[in-house]
Motif scaffolding. Sequence first.
Motif, short mmCIF file in Angstrom:
data_model
loop_
_atom_site.label_atom_id
_atom_site.label_comp_id
_atom_site.label_asym_id
_atom_site.label_seq_id
_atom_site.Cartn_x
_atom_site.Cartn_y
_atom_site.Cartn_z
N ALA A 148 5.02 -4.48 13.18
CA ALA A 148 3.67 -4.51 13.75
C ALA A 148 3.63 -5.36 15.01
O ALA A 148 2.99 -4.98 16.01
CB ALA A 148 2.69 -5.04 12.71
N LYS A 149 4.32 -6.49 14.99
CA LYS A 149 4.38 -7.35 16.18
C LYS A 149 5.02 -6.62 17.35
O LYS A 149 4.54 -6.68 18.48
CB LYS A 149 5.16 -8.63 15.87
CG LYS A 149 4.42 -9.63 14.99
CD LYS A 149 5.29 -10.87 14.78
CE LYS A 149 4.57 -11.91 13.93
NZ LYS A 149 5.43 -13.10 13.68
N LEU A 158 3.04 2.90 15.39
CA LEU A 158 3.94 2.58 14.28
C LEU A 158 3.92 3.72 13.27
O LEU A 158 2.85 4.17 12.84
CB LEU A 158 3.51 1.28 13.60
CG LEU A 158 4.32 0.84 12.38
CD1 LEU A 158 5.78 0.60 12.74
CD2 LEU A 158 3.72 -0.43 11.77
N THR A 182 1.01 -7.64 4.48
CA THR A 182 1.21 -6.38 5.19
C THR A 182 -0.13 -5.76 5.59
O THR A 182 -0.20 -5.06 6.61
CB THR A 182 2.01 -5.39 4.33
OG1 THR A 182 1.37 -5.23 3.05
CG2 THR A 182 3.43 -5.90 4.10
N ALA A 185 -0.95 -7.24 8.79
CA ALA A 185 -0.11 -6.65 9.84
C ALA A 185 -0.70 -5.31 10.31
O ALA A 185 -0.72 -5.02 11.51
CB ALA A 185 1.31 -6.45 9.33
N VAL A 186 -1.18 -4.50 9.36
CA VAL A 186 -1.80 -3.23 9.72
C VAL A 186 -3.08 -3.46 10.53
O VAL A 186 -3.37 -2.73 11.49
CB VAL A 186 -2.09 -2.40 8.46
CG1 VAL A 186 -2.90 -1.15 8.80
CG2 VAL A 186 -0.80 -2.01 7.75
N LEU A 189 -2.53 -3.85 14.20
CA LEU A 189 -2.40 -2.58 14.92
C LEU A 189 -3.76 -1.98 15.24
O LEU A 189 -3.99 -1.47 16.34
CB LEU A 189 -1.58 -1.59 14.08
CG LEU A 189 -0.11 -1.95 13.83
CD1 LEU A 189 0.46 -1.05 12.75
CD2 LEU A 189 0.69 -1.83 15.10
N TYR A 196 -1.36 4.13 13.56
CA TYR A 196 -0.50 3.78 12.43
C TYR A 196 -0.47 4.99 11.50
O TYR A 196 -1.47 5.34 10.88
CB TYR A 196 -1.04 2.55 11.71
CG TYR A 196 -0.32 2.21 10.42
CD1 TYR A 196 1.07 2.08 10.38
CD2 TYR A 196 -1.04 2.00 9.24
CE1 TYR A 196 1.73 1.76 9.20
CE2 TYR A 196 -0.39 1.66 8.05
CZ TYR A 196 0.98 1.54 8.05
OH TYR A 196 1.64 1.22 6.86
N TYR A 212 0.02 -1.30 2.13
CA TYR A 212 0.27 -0.70 3.45
C TYR A 212 0.51 0.80 3.42
O TYR A 212 0.29 1.48 4.43
CB TYR A 212 1.45 -1.40 4.12
CG TYR A 212 2.76 -1.35 3.36
CD1 TYR A 212 3.62 -0.27 3.46
CD2 TYR A 212 3.13 -2.41 2.54
CE1 TYR A 212 4.82 -0.23 2.76
CE2 TYR A 212 4.33 -2.39 1.84
CZ TYR A 212 5.16 -1.30 1.95
OH TYR A 212 6.35 -1.27 1.26
#
Length: 299
Positions: A148-149, A158, A182, A185-186, A189, A196, A212
């Motif tokens: 994600a980064k 992604l 996670t 992280a999503v 995005l 995604y 996720y």
Amino acid sequence: MNWITNYVRPKINSLFSRREVPENLWTKCTECGTMLFHRELADNLNVCSNCEHHMPITPRERFTALFDGGIFTEIKVPDVTVDPLHFRDQKKYPDRLKAAQKASGEKEAMLVAVGDISRTPIIAVAQDFSFMAGSMGMYVGNAIIEAAKAAVEQKRPLVLFSAAGGARMQEGILSLMQMPRTTVAVQMLKEAGLPYVVVLTHPTTGGVTASYAMLGDVQLAEPNALICFAGPRVIEQTIREKLPEGFQRAEYLLDHGMLDRVTHRKKMRAELVTILRMLSGQSPAIIGDLPAPATVPAK
């Protein structure tokens, strides 16, 4: 005494029995039982040519078929503490990890890569079910966060291919903590306005499905993939009722609104290109095998 039966035939049989035939030349389809030649199976992306059953495929094999020219660059995932809980069942956890690494040839259950598909730049993540059933541990959490980064930094969509038996019990609560990690992280995005897309493969279960794997802007799945939190056997034992035919399979979930599309593995690349370029506001791509780009940016 019949010398042909007692001497000549055994002699001929012994000559043929000495020939060593490699055991890995043929693979039996687990669905229809057809014997498949290994090269033909690999060319068909591990899909049975007789019944179209989608057999397991490793992340590297998947990425080779996915990226232009089969070229991609791995993104390094931060290491994690090995055996933080000093867990032991029939084997020590470090011993299980070493056995899985030796059998799969991979460091852990998730591979992160950067590359292009039909000249569309993406970050891709794939779980390896052959590595401890693709179970979600701290490394898997780190892999998704790193992906994600990289996607945010490079402004790339992604794509995640899920395949897991759930959380990794050897890491206990630390494994379950990867669900909110996670999810954050999503969210990174989404805040960056980046697509995604999740491709659910057989099987995707447990905490992976509850985090996720079901948060994509678009949810795709391979045919007949088992997608669930608790499996059908557990549910039947709990409610003591017979479940509907095909319950928790990709086609059933598509009919009930949990998926956007069920796509054959050989058509997945073209499907992803179309969706990603549409979500990114780009013009349609030329679908087909393209040569690899001159350079692939790494993180």
